[in-house]
Design a protein around this motif. Sequence first.
Motif, PDB file in Angstrom:
ATOM      1  N   PHE A  65       1.020  -1.240   0.037  1.00 51.37           N
ATOM      2  CA  PHE A  65      -0.146  -0.046   0.135  1.00 51.37           C
ATOM      3  C   PHE A  65       0.841   1.141   0.079  1.00 51.37           C
ATOM      4  O   PHE A  65       0.540   2.327  -0.696  1.00 51.37           O
ATOM      5  CB  PHE A  65      -0.913   0.093   1.190  1.00 51.37           C
ATOM      6  CG  PHE A  65      -2.300  -0.630   0.902  1.00 51.37           C
ATOM      7  CD1 PHE A  65      -2.492  -2.027   0.795  1.00 51.37           C
ATOM      8  CD2 PHE A  65      -3.354   0.300   0.652  1.00 51.37           C
ATOM      9  CE1 PHE A  65      -3.457  -2.621   0.735  1.00 51.37           C
ATOM     10  CE2 PHE A  65      -4.533  -0.399   0.625  1.00 51.37           C
ATOM     11  CZ  PHE A  65      -4.816  -1.812   0.418  1.00 51.37           C
ATOM     12  N   GLU A  84       3.801   1.513  -1.086  1.00 52.28           N
ATOM     13  CA  GLU A  84       4.537   1.691  -2.415  1.00 52.28           C
ATOM     14  C   GLU A  84       3.671   2.453  -3.502  1.00 52.28           C
ATOM     15  O   GLU A  84       3.972   3.286  -4.384  1.00 52.28           O
ATOM     16  CB  GLU A  84       4.993   0.263  -2.956  1.00 52.28           C
ATOM     17  CG  GLU A  84       6.188   0.231  -3.816  1.00 52.28           C
ATOM     18  CD  GLU A  84       6.354  -0.960  -4.578  1.00 52.28           C
ATOM     19  OE1 GLU A  84       6.465  -1.271  -5.713  1.00 52.28           O
ATOM     20  OE2 GLU A  84       6.481  -2.179  -3.494  1.00 52.28           O
ATOM     21  N   ASP A  85       2.186   1.617  -3.311  1.00 52.13           N
ATOM     22  CA  ASP A  85       1.356   2.466  -4.258  1.00 52.13           C
ATOM     23  C   ASP A  85       0.965   3.648  -3.985  1.00 52.13           C
ATOM     24  O   ASP A  85       0.924   4.566  -4.987  1.00 52.13           O
ATOM     25  CB  ASP A  85      -0.040   1.441  -4.049  1.00 52.13           C
ATOM     26  CG  ASP A  85      -0.998   1.768  -5.176  1.00 52.13           C
ATOM     27  OD1 ASP A  85      -0.713   1.422  -6.299  1.00 52.13           O
ATOM     28  OD2 ASP A  85      -2.033   2.422  -5.027  1.00 52.13           O
ATOM     29  N   ALA A 141       3.572   5.680  -5.588  1.00 54.45           N
ATOM     30  CA  ALA A 141       3.661   5.837  -6.988  1.00 54.45           C
ATOM     31  C   ALA A 141       2.571   6.895  -7.281  1.00 54.45           C
ATOM     32  O   ALA A 141       2.417   8.005  -8.244  1.00 54.45           O
ATOM     33  CB  ALA A 141       3.237   4.638  -7.560  1.00 54.45           C
ATOM     34  N   ILE A 142       1.401   6.994  -6.536  1.00 54.94           N
ATOM     35  CA  ILE A 142       0.255   7.905  -6.765  1.00 54.94           C
ATOM     36  C   ILE A 142       0.668   9.307  -6.500  1.00 54.94           C
ATOM     37  O   ILE A 142       0.414  10.184  -7.325  1.00 54.94           O
ATOM     38  CB  ILE A 142      -1.118   7.623  -6.005  1.00 54.94           C
ATOM     39  CG1 ILE A 142      -1.535   6.316  -6.440  1.00 54.94           C
ATOM     40  CG2 ILE A 142      -1.960   8.696  -6.187  1.00 54.94           C
ATOM     41  CD1 ILE A 142      -2.517   5.662  -5.319  1.00 54.94           C
ATOM     42  N   TYR A 172       3.026  10.589  -9.215  1.00 54.75           N
ATOM     43  CA  TYR A 172       2.358  10.922 -10.592  1.00 54.75           C
ATOM     44  C   TYR A 172       1.339  12.141 -10.364  1.00 54.75           C
ATOM     45  O   TYR A 172       1.293  12.901 -11.177  1.00 54.75           O
ATOM     46  CB  TYR A 172       1.566   9.582 -10.689  1.00 54.75           C
ATOM     47  CG  TYR A 172       0.765   9.954 -12.402  1.00 54.75           C
ATOM     48  CD1 TYR A 172       1.488   9.761 -13.370  1.00 54.75           C
ATOM     49  CD2 TYR A 172      -0.499  10.213 -12.096  1.00 54.75           C
ATOM     50  CE1 TYR A 172       0.969   9.924 -14.671  1.00 54.75           C
ATOM     51  CE2 TYR A 172      -1.119  10.255 -13.435  1.00 54.75           C
ATOM     52  CZ  TYR A 172      -0.504  10.127 -14.739  1.00 54.75           C
ATOM     53  OH  TYR A 172      -0.936  10.360 -15.937  1.00 54.75           O
ATOM     54  N   GLN A 178       3.347  15.532 -10.261  1.00 57.54           N
ATOM     55  CA  GLN A 178       3.630  15.719 -11.907  1.00 57.54           C
ATOM     56  C   GLN A 178       2.613  16.486 -12.505  1.00 57.54           C
ATOM     57  O   GLN A 178       2.528  17.468 -13.171  1.00 57.54           O
ATOM     58  CB  GLN A 178       4.031  14.732 -12.635  1.00 57.54           C
ATOM     59  CG  GLN A 178       5.497  14.328 -12.214  1.00 57.54           C
ATOM     60  CD  GLN A 178       5.903  12.955 -13.089  1.00 57.54           C
ATOM     61  OE1 GLN A 178       5.978  13.157 -14.162  1.00 57.54           O
ATOM     62  NE2 GLN A 178       6.233  11.739 -12.476  1.00 57.54           N
ATOM     63  N   LEU A 179       1.321  16.093 -12.198  1.00 58.92           N
ATOM     64  CA  LEU A 179       0.116  16.343 -13.059  1.00 58.92           C
ATOM     65  C   LEU A 179      -0.311  17.595 -12.383  1.00 58.92           C
ATOM     66  O   LEU A 179      -0.612  18.653 -13.040  1.00 58.92           O
ATOM     67  CB  LEU A 179      -1.066  15.403 -12.664  1.00 58.92           C
ATOM     68  CG  LEU A 179      -2.143  15.514 -13.699  1.00 58.92           C
ATOM     69  CD1 LEU A 179      -1.834  15.386 -14.883  1.00 58.92           C
ATOM     70  CD2 LEU A 179      -3.515  14.311 -13.374  1.00 58.92           C
ATOM     71  N   LYS A 196      -8.362   7.564  -5.155  1.00 58.04           N
ATOM     72  CA  LYS A 196      -7.303   8.040  -6.091  1.00 58.04           C
ATOM     73  C   LYS A 196      -7.795   8.279  -7.569  1.00 58.04           C
ATOM     74  O   LYS A 196      -7.490   9.129  -8.458  1.00 58.04           O
ATOM     75  CB  LYS A 196      -6.078   6.994  -6.087  1.00 58.04           C
ATOM     76  CG  LYS A 196      -6.762   5.549  -6.474  1.00 58.04           C
ATOM     77  CD  LYS A 196      -5.525   4.708  -6.395  1.00 58.04           C
ATOM     78  CE  LYS A 196      -5.694   3.315  -7.009  1.00 58.04           C
ATOM     79  NZ  LYS A 196      -4.624   2.223  -6.928  1.00 58.04           N
ATOM     80  N   LYS A 197      -8.919   7.461  -7.862  1.00 51.98           N
ATOM     81  CA  LYS A 197      -9.431   7.809  -9.318  1.00 51.98           C
ATOM     82  C   LYS A 197      -9.978   9.064  -9.431  1.00 51.98           C
ATOM     83  O   LYS A 197      -9.964   9.639 -10.609  1.00 51.98           O
ATOM     84  CB  LYS A 197     -10.445   6.403  -9.768  1.00 51.98           C
ATOM     85  CG  LYS A 197      -9.690   5.158 -10.008  1.00 51.98           C
ATOM     86  CD  LYS A 197     -10.634   4.003 -10.481  1.00 51.98           C
ATOM     87  CE  LYS A 197     -10.015   2.704 -10.216  1.00 51.98           C
ATOM     88  NZ  LYS A 197     -11.088   1.757 -10.596  1.00 51.98           N
ATOM     89  N   LEU A 203      -7.724  11.981  -9.714  1.00 49.12           N
ATOM     90  CA  LEU A 203      -7.278  12.192 -11.245  1.00 49.12           C
ATOM     91  C   LEU A 203      -8.212  12.614 -12.273  1.00 49.12           C
ATOM     92  O   LEU A 203      -7.957  13.681 -13.026  1.00 49.12           O
ATOM     93  CB  LEU A 203      -6.483  11.071 -11.827  1.00 49.12           C
ATOM     94  CG  LEU A 203      -5.190  10.401 -11.302  1.00 49.12           C
ATOM     95  CD1 LEU A 203      -4.952   8.887 -11.942  1.00 49.12           C
ATOM     96  CD2 LEU A 203      -4.150  11.474 -11.413  1.00 49.12           C
TER      97      LEU A 203
END
Lengths: 230, 230
Positions: free
Chosen positions: A26, A28-29, A32-33, A36, A39-40, A187-188, A191
């Motif tokens: 979790f 690590e995930d 990563a999120i 990302y 950056q966005l 998370k979805k 984004l």
Amino acid sequence: MPGIEKLPLEETLEDSPQTRSLLGVFEEDTAAISNYCTQLYQAMQRIYDAQNELSAATHLTSRLLKEYDKQRFPLGGDDEVMSSTLQQFAKVIDELSSCHAVLSTQLADAMMFPISQFKERDLKAKTDFLLLTDHDTAINRYSRLSKRRDNDKVRAEVVEDVYTSRKKQHQTMLHYFCALNTLQYKKKTALLEPLLGYMQAQISFFKLGSENLTQQWEDFLGTIGTSVQK
Amino acid sequence: MPGIEKLPLEETLEDSPQTRSLLGVFEEDTAAISNYCTQLYQAMQRIYDAQNELSAATHLTSRLLKEYDKQRFPLGGDDEVMSSTLQQFAKVIDELSSCHAVLSTQLADAMMFPISQFKERDLKAKTDFLLLTDHDTAINRYSRLSKRRDNDKVRAEVVEDVYTSRKKQHQTMLHYFCALNTLQYKKKTALLEPLLGYMQAQISFFKLGSENLTQQWEDFLGTIGTSVQK
């Protein structure tokens, strides 16, 4: 929403190797999120800043054209046609700068606000976990204790310490697991929401532009074109 | 074009006080135009820079969305719906960034090019006039000459100097008067041309946006909205 993985809250007291390992996945995930999304976020901030600058520069241009009449030109400064033409340009460019300002506001509300909230609120939850080291220190003291002959007072203190820190750790882990689970749920949306906001704002901008401005501008440009050629 | 004032080229040899005075008025007008145009140039440069930055930031956002698939998310990274949704967002945002790029190019050609040319070519003509000081130096030497007893060689040299510098001054003034007259002819066009270019570019942008993108985007957003709610 189906298919979303969850950290089991009932495992927080046990702190088993299996739970620790799942927690690692979790984390690590989440990293990563976080990477990302950051950056966005930076790309969107660039869009937003550029849009604001465009809006300000367009407004400045319109203001300069309005000030043409106040300039002191010793030769031909009293040219009525030139003066009224530039005033008309000032007016239409000002209308465009209003459209840009509306777009900026919409981008602030519907794009920057949700992604900033997610970044500031949900992605920052992971730093709370640093508190867990307190418990490791207490456990260390406790394990050294058994090897030596200590008095009852010290022993009682150390046991109390372990109890307090374990309670604290349990609460922290509950919060932490909740935060990581929430992140998986969000998370979805995190984004998609700013992207939807961005698109909606762009569509409104084009509608506003093409409905209110384009025809009016074309008529105006037709008139200017004729008078300039004369 | 009627009503444009001109410096009389036939007066350049005479260099009378009347001509000098008229020249002063032209120089004052030129300075005022130069000042105003420079401000407008800077505002337009800001618009152009902001538009380029907006175009680049939009392109970057699209590229980041395309790279979503390449990220390593240990949890739910293989979500097909999310992946294809972000690819579609990437596609439409890329189309928008193309529209921005077209707008940037049009602004470069139709707005920045004419105003830069006017600024670099026509407004810089005035600096040539500094050469005239050569003639003032020669005249000075000539006037001091008559008060002293000099030999014929020196006298001939000084007379030759005055002749050469007067010829040079005449040529310089002819060029200078021409440049100032040209500026009067060009000044209106110099202001209107980049503004027309700006407006045309904006109209094309709105047309391109509303015709090619808006309907397509709305359909897409409708689909996304439904699938996100699910």
